[in-house]
Design an enzyme around this catalytic site. Sequence first.
Site, PDB file in Angstrom:
ATOM      1  N   ARG A 311      22.262 -46.395  22.426  1.00  0.00           N
ATOM      2  CA  ARG A 311      22.917 -45.285  23.137  1.00  0.00           C
ATOM      3  C   ARG A 311      23.952 -44.590  22.229  1.00  0.00           C
ATOM      4  O   ARG A 311      24.171 -43.387  22.345  1.00  0.00           O
ATOM      5  CB  ARG A 311      23.557 -45.773  24.434  1.00  0.00           C
ATOM      6  CG  ARG A 311      24.020 -44.653  25.349  1.00  0.00           C
ATOM      7  CD  ARG A 311      24.399 -45.131  26.735  1.00  0.00           C
ATOM      8  NE  ARG A 311      23.276 -45.193  27.661  1.00  0.00           N
ATOM      9  CZ  ARG A 311      22.857 -44.180  28.436  1.00  0.00           C
ATOM     10  NH1 ARG A 311      23.474 -43.008  28.381  1.00  0.00           N
ATOM     11  NH2 ARG A 311      21.843 -44.320  29.247  1.00  0.00           N
ATOM     12  N   GLU A 722      29.887 -42.730  34.353  1.00  0.00           N
ATOM     13  CA  GLU A 722      30.263 -42.911  32.944  1.00  0.00           C
ATOM     14  C   GLU A 722      30.737 -41.645  32.226  1.00  0.00           C
ATOM     15  O   GLU A 722      31.677 -41.697  31.435  1.00  0.00           O
ATOM     16  CB  GLU A 722      29.091 -43.523  32.162  1.00  0.00           C
ATOM     17  CG  GLU A 722      28.811 -44.966  32.533  1.00  0.00           C
ATOM     18  CD  GLU A 722      27.497 -45.442  31.959  1.00  0.00           C
ATOM     19  OE1 GLU A 722      26.445 -44.955  32.431  1.00  0.00           O
ATOM     20  OE2 GLU A 722      27.511 -46.271  31.050  1.00  0.00           O
TER      21      GLU A 722
END
Lengths: 773, 481
Positions: A311, A722
């Site tokens: 990520r 997030e």
Amino acid sequence: MASNGVYIPHESAKGHVTGQAHYIDDLPRLHAELYVGYLGSPVAHGKILSINLDKAKKIPGVVGIYTHKDIQGENLFGPIIKDEKFLAYDVTHFLSEPICVIAGEYPEAIEKAKAAIELEIEELEPILSIDKAIEKQKFIGKKIKIERGDTSAGFAASDHILEGSFITGGQEQFYLESQIAFAIPQEENDLLIYSSTQNPTEIQKVVAEVLGLGHHEVVCICKRMGGAFGGKETQGVHVALMAALVAQKTRRPARCGYDKDTDMKVTGKRHPYKSFYKMGYSQDGEILALEIDYYSDGGCTADLSPSVLSRTLMHTDNAYFLPNIRTTGQICYTNFPSNTAFRGFGGPQGVAAIENLIEEIAIRLGKDSLEIRKKNLYGPGRETTPYGQIVRNNILPNLIERLVTESDYHARLAEIQEYNRSSKLNLKGIALTPVKFGISFTTKFLNQGNALVNIYTDGTVQVSSGGTEMGQGLYTKLRQIVADQFAIPVEDVKVMATSTEKNNNASPTAASAGTDLNGNAAVNACEKIRERLAGFAATLLADQAAGISPEAAEVCFDDAQVFDRRLPDKKISFKELVIKAYKERISLGERGFYATPGIDFNNDTGKGNPFYYFTNGAAVTEVLIDRFTGELKLEKIDVLMDIGNSINPGIDHGQITGGVVQGLGWATNEALTYNEKGELLSHSPTTYKIPGIKDIPLHFNVNFFDNPEHQINVLRSKAVAEPPLMLGISAFCAVKNALSSVLGTSGANINLPATGEEILMALQKTGVAKMQS
Amino acid sequence: MNNLRNEIVFFINKEKVVVAGEDAFLPLSSFLRYRKNLTGTKVVCSEGDCGACTVILGWLDENRKIHYTMVDSCIQFVFQLDLCHVITVEGLNLNNELHPVQNSMIRHFGSQCGFCTPGIVMALTDLTLKQKSFNAPEIQEKLTGNLCRCTGYEPIVKASLALNDESMPDLLSSLDSAEIEKQLQQLADSNVIIEFTQNGEKKTAIKPANLADALTLKAKYPQVRLVAGATDFGVQTNKGRAKDKNVMFIAHLHEIGYLKKNAEQLEFGATANWSRIRDFCRSEIPQFSEILDIFAAEQIRNAATIGGNIANGSPIADSLPVLFALNASLKLLSESSERIVPINSFYRGYKQLDLQQNEIIGGVILPLPVKNSVLRLFKVSRRKDLDISTVTMAIYLEMDGNKIQSAAIAAGGVGPVVLRLHSVEKFLVDRTIEPSVFEEAARLAAEEISPISDVRGSKEYRTLLIQNLLQKFSLEREALV
């Protein structure tokens, strides 16, 4: 009245404010319940020579002491790579790694047993830094890569080349409820486990496999967590295993929870990173080539580190089109507890890396960093990410423009520059940073969810899903989604505790995708029930004399009533329909399923379409720095977020304020300090400083950016948990901006977090801190 | 000696509680959760640094009137609670109705995971007991001791501000506070001694009826550890670093809880807590009050005493540099005598005190700054509020026109005790406050200190801070003229 889009209080809010919402330590003690503790490795890295339990076992109140020899299943687990031992027996890999589990009638017995266990261990040289791991070439897993274009050509075409390294620190999740689990033996070999976990399925699976049970013999329940933030995606498993092992051995209930200090010392955190970069850019600030080699501190096992690292690589572009790029990533093995998920999951490290460089470009060219950012944004003809996904519905340029106007960015920048010219005592800085965060698990198979919807004969509804509640409001949104499906009041819907008995093979509640996966699955279940009910209602509502034959498609659910669109005056209540349907033997329960469409990623080529969509936002943060102490004060924060249609603006607003503040903590003040033995020194709130209420400026504006073109996902919503965290990086960039006013165009090379010490030392290097009038 | 009682008597919400034996040594939070099943009170850190366990504590003043302040229940022990009235979150809902604070928190999304929420609700409830209206900075001030990891606080500030429009129920009446006060008054004036044996170890907790009895008992039980606010004792005990079996609680001794002032000096009784001292100093030494504004948080300041702070002897205690720079003296009491010791000679090494076993710190005498003087206090910490300092400093200069007549400079966090920087002081005499002078002073200071690297900062950072604070001081003065 639909509840979608309405400010409906958190479904447990009343329980929260009265203290009546139960967490696992609040459950009354059961008859014959045992306390559970453990003895851990006294060194960060060591070879166990012998363990003698004889003396310890004789201590009054000690019921049992268990080592790896007592494990009936496999003493090995791990969410991606099976490389983590439950109980160490040969070599220990971090300080306090569990070796013996102790069951006691009371806590004092466990403390005495710990002191009485004779453990002989030979200390081995630990690896306690990324640098050391690189030097010794100790890595976990293989090197990963995402690249496109030709960086050599990009460098050749650049006016400026910048090379260097950048460190982002780790971060403690600091959920308020420490890790805890409660295991209760059931009939035969069955175990019931209450766990504070984002991942009941993982607890079920690991407990079963380590204890030598079938998955079907273990049930894991989680009603709610007192915070998690990624820290309970995998890290809840250790206390669950200890409690379960004791319950299995003694057939007595056993509860195991860490105190805050232990929790902080032994559980994983956000990965510290060190990256080495080479960037080429033009005189007007366009990035023409970028190479970054990331090294993450994985700790001693893989845990989730491979996914976290990938990520990072996928978020190095953040909001920017980088034509020539080569990013690599390598996980360092170190003798720390295995680092793990934390809100953002590798994204923040990638975003910080690029935003740090953008700020450097601005400083070195003597330009406003906003100008550099705008120059590099994705836009027409520049909409493909380095991994090949097309950035659709790219609203960031418009969003940024609106935020610039609303925050009065340009006027404030000019004022700040003037202030810095005249102030001898303080410095100010400002920065606008964006975020474009990819939504979906980057591991394809995790992008599935299931939900169970049961309607009872009084017309009330229970829903449960594999998603867990950690405060983020999933249960509240599920309640709204289900209520709207049947057009009934939210009060008639209850979201039940998450249990592996009801919802099997669930993914962790993570990746911001809780509502996407579980909400869509709940809709799927409701649709199936509604279809049956509509078919039945059509027969009740039809009027042959009026020429209206039964037609399910004409049946409407509205305001707790059901009617045929063609005969709107003939209504029956939802409750009446339900009891009638029951008597006609129509099923009033359903399981729904959802799999995110159209996503995939090839880890070998570093190409694919890993994300269903992107959540976007930007923040402007202004900071004030004491030139003599380096102390930092946040002055103003303005946030603008595109989260699609907000199912519950109250919940989503809180996700944004909370996420931003966690990001601010990571970027400015939360520093993990270890001694030379690998022991964490900042292991409680006395020494580890998360933001307090006075650290948050009263000028803290949060607004939603309308995005009508976003037409996918449940109720056209977007994941929100997030993305805002990465907006905390705006404070870090604002610090660099402030420093640049005295450091000039030579750059403001600081690492993250920008603590007072980090800032002062940067000022000191140039003699500025001692600067006279 | 007054009569003797062998049990602790206090009230929790409306329930009278009598404790004898080992439960007297439990933290209040544990007693609430595990003995009374009042699990609304949460425990996170067990060290008074998060506020999740906040309760409202009622105690009798010297006129035997009950006063309510909020404290962290994880570092209050049952033996401290004799004649107290504890209000927990459960006490807000005995009539099955939500308190306006609770309603507002619900409506404004003030809770997410809910774990910090009961503590925040109690702190805000305490605020409504003290003030009819409040602004955002006052709310921030009130909640400094309550950490929340979920909300980013903004929704909590909103929920709090909305309370300005609400009328508050009479919580204290609903809990029969007046009747409880009456019952507690009838019990006053006893010495309480709890003694029991556990696993062969004898444990004793003493609560003397008054100062005279305290001194007598201290002579009789010289080994007892004195406990006032327990804000450090509690941390040490909860973390297993202190295992005291014998304690004597003294924070309730009103004879040494005085606050007095005259033209030359202030006097603080040893059991005066920091909340009271902060308010008391606001007009005479506002600089001291400003340091106390960022000293821990209200829950701690309501419990922690000046005597406890001095006896604890931490080199990074926020209160000490000013006491050093202004040459404060300590009044040390024993059964038979009283002596005065200058604080500058009270510490003989790291946590080594000039204090006899039969002595109690009775009070502090703090000379006020003279007319032509400058007093500047600094505290640098990682987080501005609710943090332990990295470095502290007090600069006190008596002036003769532009010239420094005498200088007293004390620095904390740069040695095993708070240090007076004598060479800097000597250098400054007869000089003026200007940057070039303080640049040299900074150079001298660096030679005089011996900081270490620890979790709060490196040696280099601390050295730089001491130097920079001296220079900052001179630049600030320059900016004033």
